[in-house]
Design a protein around this motif. Structure first.
Motif, PDB file in Angstrom:
ATOM      1  N   GLY A   1       6.875  -9.488   4.230  1.00 30.02           N
ATOM      2  CA  GLY A   1       7.379  -9.073   5.546  1.00 30.02           C
ATOM      3  C   GLY A   1       7.670  -7.592   5.716  1.00 30.02           C
ATOM      4  O   GLY A   1       8.290  -7.196   6.687  1.00 30.02           O
ATOM      5  N   HIS A   2       7.214  -6.755   4.783  1.00 32.73           N
ATOM      6  CA  HIS A   2       7.615  -5.333   4.796  1.00 32.73           C
ATOM      7  C   HIS A   2       6.653  -4.485   5.639  1.00 32.73           C
ATOM      8  O   HIS A   2       7.066  -3.850   6.602  1.00 32.73           O
ATOM      9  N   ILE A   3       5.371  -4.455   5.270  1.00 28.71           N
ATOM     10  CA  ILE A   3       4.324  -3.847   6.102  1.00 28.71           C
ATOM     11  C   ILE A   3       3.107  -4.759   6.009  1.00 28.71           C
ATOM     12  O   ILE A   3       3.114  -5.728   5.228  1.00 28.71           O
TER      13      ILE A   3
ATOM     14  N   ALA B   1       0.785  -1.239   0.000  1.00 26.34           N
ATOM     15  CA  ALA B   1       0.000   0.000   0.000  1.00 26.34           C
ATOM     16  C   ALA B   1       0.815   1.287   0.000  1.00 26.34           C
ATOM     17  O   ALA B   1       0.249   2.356  -0.232  1.00 26.34           O
ATOM     18  N   HIS B   2       2.113   1.220   0.264  1.00 24.39           N
ATOM     19  CA  HIS B   2       2.876   2.477   0.294  1.00 24.39           C
ATOM     20  C   HIS B   2       2.632   3.267  -0.996  1.00 24.39           C
ATOM     21  O   HIS B   2       2.557   2.684  -2.082  1.00 24.39           O
ATOM     22  N   ILE B   3       2.571   4.595  -0.848  1.00 22.45           N
ATOM     23  CA  ILE B   3       2.202   5.459  -1.977  1.00 22.45           C
ATOM     24  C   ILE B   3       3.171   5.317  -3.164  1.00 22.45           C
ATOM     25  O   ILE B   3       2.760   5.443  -4.314  1.00 22.45           O
ATOM     26  N   ASP B   4       4.438   5.016  -2.889  1.00 26.29           N
ATOM     27  CA  ASP B   4       5.368   4.862  -4.019  1.00 26.29           C
ATOM     28  C   ASP B   4       5.129   3.547  -4.771  1.00 26.29           C
ATOM     29  O   ASP B   4       5.797   3.257  -5.759  1.00 26.29           O
ATOM     30  N   HIS B   5       4.139   2.761  -4.312  1.00 27.94           N
ATOM     31  CA  HIS B   5       3.724   1.540  -5.031  1.00 27.94           C
ATOM     32  C   HIS B   5       2.252   1.567  -5.459  1.00 27.94           C
ATOM     33  O   HIS B   5       1.849   0.788  -6.312  1.00 27.94           O
ATOM     34  N   SER B   6       1.459   2.423  -4.807  1.00 27.06           N
ATOM     35  CA  SER B   6       0.013   2.434  -5.107  1.00 27.06           C
ATOM     36  C   SER B   6      -0.535   3.806  -5.507  1.00 27.06           C
ATOM     37  O   SER B   6      -1.627   3.900  -6.059  1.00 27.06           O
TER      38      SER B   6
HETATM   39 ZN   LIG Z   1       7.236   0.136   0.869  1.00 25.64          ZN
END
Ligand SMILES: [Zn+2]
Length: 451
Positions: free
Chosen positions: A160-162, A62-67
């Protein structure tokens, strides 16, 4: 199968890879470019293919640099399904509208100051458009596999990241390729270790910390000492924190310290609407990380959630010792700025940055010893003690990245490296070639490969 790398090439934001097979096109991640201006401007470049021709988007996390580019793609005609884990969907429900809100704020500010080349300055997308894009999501639920068509399958593996973060493996009758997404640490205090997928002919992997080994330091002990020392001199501990993942981990550590009387019994505040929502989501999905339901309830019992602006302002008037966790993590915006304005000038207080500070941010200036910082047009003297906790990163280091890759057996035919600064990517490339004798390529923006 064909790949085209459309973001996170020689940099760590804007993750997007187009995958074409037979007459279908999917996009792995739809990340926004963030950080320095020349990167952010890339969000405004014409998209290299017609977004309406993309059949589906699969998100690693979900991080913005991915979504965060998803609402912009929808605005430009994308109307297919967005597949991801249910944890990722829950976090996107909060993160994407917030990203739209921030875009609108930036546009308003640019118009007020008159520094945009465009008149009027426009947001990349609005909060409303971001909310509309959430209707495209089709979270996987308890499933981990997905049929994209008769011959083409996708499978999600926890990375395993978030919360919700996954690696995605695609398989056709002819070949297979795995996208690592962002990989977490094997010794993370909150997330379970990443799980490597089975054999994949090709691997596209991140390299954020491809050139680094994380130091083994005990965050509990460091925080206990800072909090105890600060309280003894009558000060407040202010912790600028990333809202998703980091704030929850900090509250978990502080709660444990308080309950075991390793720190004085002072009030703990969480002052960030986003972090409060993320804490609820982490609590709801407690089976997907190491904090049990009881751990989440303990955090709730020991923390005062500061919801309204009035309560937030009120916090600044308190003079007795306390611990305040607030966003943003690099002091680039958010409610933490108001606290910094009043708290940085008092030598009794401590400011604890809880992770990596990007160059150019206030956090970076402060951890490098700045004696004053500019906020809302004013210079504020920094007299409080400034600390940086670097041991809470949610990213694997070089050893972790190599470990994850080594478990994909038999070894892939080739590894493509993305999502890293050039030096980190190059060092990881050399390590993989030397240790595993696998050919490696660091990908360039726009590059196409046929697998
Ligand atoms: Zn991330």
């Amino acid at each position: 199968m064909k790949l085209q790398f459309l973001g996170a090439c020689q940099t760590v934001t804007g993750s997007k890879t187009l995958v074409s097979y037979q007459n279908k096109r999917i996009l792995i991640d739809a990340g926004m470019f963030q950080g320095q201006k020349e990167l952010r401007l890339q969000n405004w470049q014409p998209f290299p293919i017609d977004p309406a021709s993309i059949d589906a988007i699969l998100l690693t996390h979900a991080h913005i640099d991915h979504s965060g580019f998803l609402p912009a793609l929808m605005k430009q005609g994308f109307h297919g399904p967005v597949y991801c884990t249910s944890g990722t969907k829950a976090l996107c429900d909060v993160l994407l509208p917030d990203a739209g809100f921030l875009q609108e704020e930036d546009a308003r500010y640019a118009n007020k100051k008159g520094f945009s080349k465009h008149s009027p300055a426009l947001p990349l997308f609005t909060e409303k458009e971001a909310r509309r894009s959430l209707s495209l999501f089709e979270p996987l639920g308890s499933e981990t596999q997905l049929s994209l068509n008769r011959d083409w399958r996708a499978e999600f593996f926890p990375s395993g990241h978030i919360l919700g973060a996954s690696s995605i493996r695609l398989e056709t009758p002819e070949t297979s390729v795995c996208f690592s997404g962002d990989l977490g640490r094997y010794d993370d205090l909150m997330m379970y270790p990443p799980i490597s997928p089975p054999h994949s002919d090709y691997v596209v992997m991140e390299s954020t910390y491809g050139d680094e080994q994380h130091l083994k330091v005990n965050a509990d002990e460091i925080l206990a000492k800072i909090i105890t020392d600060t309280v003894q001199r009558g000060g407040i501990v202010l912790i600028p924190s990333f809202a998703v993942g980091r704030a929850q981990l900090l509250l978990h550590i502080i709660t444990k310290l308080k309950e075991s009387h390793r720190i004085p019994q002072v009030p703990i505040f969480l002052n960030s609407p986003m972090a409060i929502k993320a804490t609820e989501i982490y609590s709801h999905f407690h089976r997907q990380h190491k904090l049990s339901k009881e751990d989440c309830e303990r955090i709730d019992r020991n923390t005062t959630y500061v919801k309204t602006m009035e309560e937030s302002i009120e916090l600044n008037n308190r003079t007795y010792p306390s611990v305040i966790v607030s966003a943003s993590g690099m002091a680039s915006g958010g409610r933490v700025l108001h606290h910094l304005k009043t708290m940085a000038k008092n030598y009794r207080n401590s400011i604890v940055f809880s992770g990596f500070q990007a160059p150019g941010t206030r956090g970076d200036a402060m951890v490098n010893g700045a004696t004053q910082i500019k906020m809302h047009g004013q210079y504020i003297p920094v007299k409080a003690e400034v600390h940086q906790l670097t041991s809470l990163s949610a990213h694997a280091d070089q050893a972790g990245l190599l470990n994850w890759l080594s478990k994909i057996q038999p070894s892939p035919k080739k590894v493509f490296i993305n999502h890293g600064e050039p030096l980190a990517s190059d060092i990881l490339k050399t390590q993989i070639e030397e240790r595993f004798s696998i050919p490696v390529e660091c990908v360039q923006s726009g590059q196409k490969v046929v697998l």
